[in-house]
Design a protein around this motif. Sequence first.
Motif: not given
Length: 203
Positions: A1-6, A35-42, A54-57, A62-69
């Motif tokens: 799970x993501x850090x937010x879900x944890x 923080x998870x988006x930073x870890x994924x290099x998003x 330039x990291x992948x989506x 919910x993380x994808x929604x955050x990235x799109x915002x």
Amino acid sequence: MSTAKDLFVIAMDPEVERPVGQGDLSLALAGAELIDLIAARTVTLDGDRIVPGGGPAPDDPLLAEAASALTRRAPYERVDDWLWRRGRDLAGTYLASLEEEGLIVRTRGGRSPFGTARVEPADTPARRRALDRREADEPVLAVLASAVGLDEARPGAETEADPGDEAVTTVLAVVHDAVMELEAVRQRRSIENAAFANVWRAP
């Protein structure tokens, strides 16, 4: 799970002594997402500004929604502005999502920041992993938990943990400051409301 879900799962654990406020939790969830988006290099941070990377989506919806915002034009968004914008009602969004996944269930009795029905984690491997992560004092989760009042018995927890990453440390510090700012607003409103009530009660 993501850090937010944890974080959401441990915040809803039945053994938590007092319910976490939705506003505090929403701010911390937005920080956990970042923080998870930073870890994924998003994203990366340029000082305190969030720069799309330039990291992948993310696979997590919910993380994808955050990235799109994310704000994708210079001068980009400051971390504190992101927390307040993305964090609006975010705890309710996570509640609905985790209920749909079967990771959160509603029970009778007890106290809950989401109304009269208590919500708590279902007994799943995801819950056990989240609790194991907290028991291990994983630095990021420890600081986020402390910021929302889950580790009051451990004064200074928000500064003891060292995530070992400057960008992550920046986000955690801003989360802590935002939660403190929200508490100051609540206290000010409480004082103002009490003063207003006293005016009406005055002879």
